[in-house]
Design an enzyme around this catalytic site. Structure first.
Site, mmCIF file in Angstrom:
data_model
loop_
_atom_site.group_PDB
_atom_site.id
_atom_site.type_symbol
_atom_site.label_atom_id
_atom_site.label_comp_id
_atom_site.label_asym_id
_atom_site.label_seq_id
_atom_site.Cartn_x
_atom_site.Cartn_y
_atom_site.Cartn_z
ATOM 1 N N ASP A 169 0.818 -1.203 0.000
ATOM 2 C CA ASP A 169 0.000 0.000 0.000
ATOM 3 C C ASP A 169 0.859 1.263 0.000
ATOM 4 O O ASP A 169 1.868 1.344 0.705
ATOM 5 C CB ASP A 169 -0.895 -0.017 1.246
ATOM 6 C CG ASP A 169 -1.797 1.187 1.348
ATOM 7 O OD1 ASP A 169 -2.696 1.313 0.500
ATOM 8 O OD2 ASP A 169 -1.610 2.009 2.278
ATOM 9 N N GLU A 174 1.103 -0.353 -5.023
ATOM 10 C CA GLU A 174 0.148 0.719 -5.324
ATOM 11 C C GLU A 174 0.956 1.994 -5.564
ATOM 12 O O GLU A 174 1.406 2.642 -4.626
ATOM 13 C CB GLU A 174 -0.829 0.938 -4.170
ATOM 14 C CG GLU A 174 -1.847 2.031 -4.485
ATOM 15 C CD GLU A 174 -2.497 2.639 -3.253
ATOM 16 O OE1 GLU A 174 -3.594 3.191 -3.389
ATOM 17 O OE2 GLU A 174 -1.890 2.581 -2.160
#
Length: 519
Positions: A216, A257
């Site tokens: 993330d 990401e």
């Protein structure tokens, strides 16, 4: 149909079908799951690991000959670690399971069942920040400004009262948290932090058995003054983490990401920081094209992606847990939703689906509205739970649900199943080259995929009206051999045997697919 030509040698476009696809993830179709919203096994209104295990046969029953399952190859689980928030992106323990979802034995049983069906599992790993309730931060917060505390430098502190954006004041100084005051950023300039995160990753790979991570917010790991994105420090940290984790097994998959353009995302892959990045520009451009009924921009984006990623190391998707659901974005139009699914699942790269996308789940921000319970049936609580769900199901669940749509031959769900199987069974679609074709019509997106003696020709009509396709030519050279041409999807277009061209009138918002192979 059989075609006898002087010979056909498939053109090589942006990558070699002979060399592409050596890793398991390059030919996979992924499915993103929010465990909290997938299925509740214990009637507490919250989805859980046991519930996800119960629904594995819906995703993939492990039997290639059956057609009732969705047919995905891999799962991405949104955060499953302990967290004070509903979403889990503020972790309090990097080596455990959120008690709302179950425990480590539950998760190990789930992994065993998933792997027995051939399903790979990657989990969300949040390296940029922790929760402000994490024991590390609590110890860091208690330290005096000038005290020598082992945990003080786990986070980024500043004693100056005059602080700027993303700095959060406390009696013991101000700490940096890019996303939120409850999500303090870790200090990756501290060797102990790097080691702790590395060990946490090794725990999930070695001790638990996951197949990889979705990392993330990775572009924010290391700040360099006012430059907070994509710094050299960030690239170094990621490269070392990837090296350590893949040192345990080359089959470990790391996807990042990196919310940016293709040129920036590509830097992370060519410098071995991640195996792959999400291709955000694909999603944005495809949705725009479907709304405008024009494919020219998505054609350019696909062509650009294949230039930026000649090895096809990118992950296209339609929407995810941070974006308005695709079905809502395109006006809840089923024909356009089918078109979007077809473009995604015939395009190059490794496609990711968001749970419920295949049944037309709707939702627009705020975030809880796009992360609602999965719609399993038209019954109470959409079949998600016997108790009051943590979030009220969508209003459209009585029409758009798994149980109802499974028995509708032309449903969106069965369309997804057909496309996923087609991709899985044809290497040209899952791993092949990509070449745009000239259709001579503004509303047509046409391309071919090729791999090891197989060509798949794809024609998408973005218009809400019929569109004429005149002598769309599959790109090839001549040779002496017999060829087999077969229609895989569609009914309106025809392939001319003598010239290997496609012609006819495409239906509105439609997809037609042909396969050409040498005998």
């Amino acid at each position: 149909m059989r075609i006898s030509l002087l010979m056909l040698i498939f053109t090589i476009a942006y990558t070699s079908g002979e060399s592409a696809g050596k890793n398991w993830w390059e030919g996979a179709v992924f499915y993103e799951v929010f465990v909290r919203s997938f299925y509740d096994s214990d009637a507490d209104g919250i989805g859980d690991i046991k519930g996800l295990t119960e629904k594995l046969n819906y995703l993939n029953d492990g039997k290639p000959e059956t057609k009732g399952d969705l047919g995905i190859d891999a799962l991405w689980l949104m955060p499953i670690m302990p967290s004070p928030s509903y979403h889990g992106y503020d972790v309090t323990d990097y080596r455990n399971i959120n008690p709302d979802y179950g425990n480590l034995p539950d998760f190990r049983r789930f992994l065993k069942e998933a792997h027995s069906r051939g399903i790979k599992v990657i989990i969300d790993f949040v390296p940029n920040h922790t929760s402000n309730k994490h024991p590390w931060f609590k110890k860091s917060l208690k330290a005096n400004q000038n005290a020598q505390n082992a945990f003080r430098n786990f986070y980024i502190w500043q004693n100056d009262n005059e602080v700027g954006a993303n700095w959060h004041k406390t009696p013991s100084g101000s700490y940096y948290g890019f996303f939120s005051p409850v999500m303090p950023d870790l200090n990756y300039k501290n060797r102990d932090v790097r080691k702790q995160i590395e060990k946490a990753g090794k725990f999930w790979i070695e001790d638990v058995g996951v197949d990889g991570f979705r990392l993330d917010a990775v572009k924010y790991l290391v700040e360099n003054g006012e430059n907070i994105q994509n710094t050299n420090g960030t690239l170094r940290v990621l490269k070392n983490l990837r090296k350590a984790w893949k040192g345990l097994s080359e089959d470990v998959f790391i996807i990042g990401e990196i919310w940016d353009n293709a040129e920036v995302i590509r830097e992370y892959t060519i410098k071995d920081c991640v195996d792959m990045g999400f291709e955000f520009p694909f999603a944005w451009t495809l949705i725009e094209g479907i709304k405008d009924c024009r494919p020219d921009k998505i054609a350019q984006k696909l062509e650009r992606a294949c230039i930026c990623y000649p090895d096809m190391r990118f992950a296209p998707f339609l929407s995810n847990h941070d974006q308005n659901r695709i079905f809502s974005q395109i006006g809840k139009d089923e024909a356009k939703m089918k078109l979007a699914a077809a473009v995604l699942l015939t395009s190059p790269g490794t496609p990711f689906l968001y749970y419920g996308e295949e049944i037309g789940m709707a939702g627009t921000k705020p975030d809880p509205e796009i992360r609602k319970p999965m719609q399993w049936s038209a019954g109470k609580n959409a079949g998600f739970s016997k108790a009051q769900p943590w979030q009220k199901p969508n209003e459209n669940f009585r029409q758009f649900n798994v149980q109802s749509m499974e028995f509708q031959e032309q449903s969106l769900l069965n369309w997804y199943k057909k496309l996923i199987r087609l991709r899985s069974r044809n290497k040209a679609l899952s791993r092949g080259d990509f070449t745009l074709l000239e259709a001579g019509c503004d509303s047509i997106l046409a391309f071919q995929r090729s791999c090891k003696g197989e060509i798949i020709a794809v024609v998408h009509n973005f218009s809400e009206e019929n569109a004429d396709v005149d002598d769309l030519m599959i790109k090839a050279y001549e040779t002496n051999t017999d060829l087999r041409l077969e229609r895989l999807i569609g009914s309106r277009l025809d392939a001319k045997e003598s010239s290997l061209t496609i012609t006819g009138t495409a239906k509105p918002c439609s997809t037609e697919i042909f396969r050409i192979t040498a005998d």
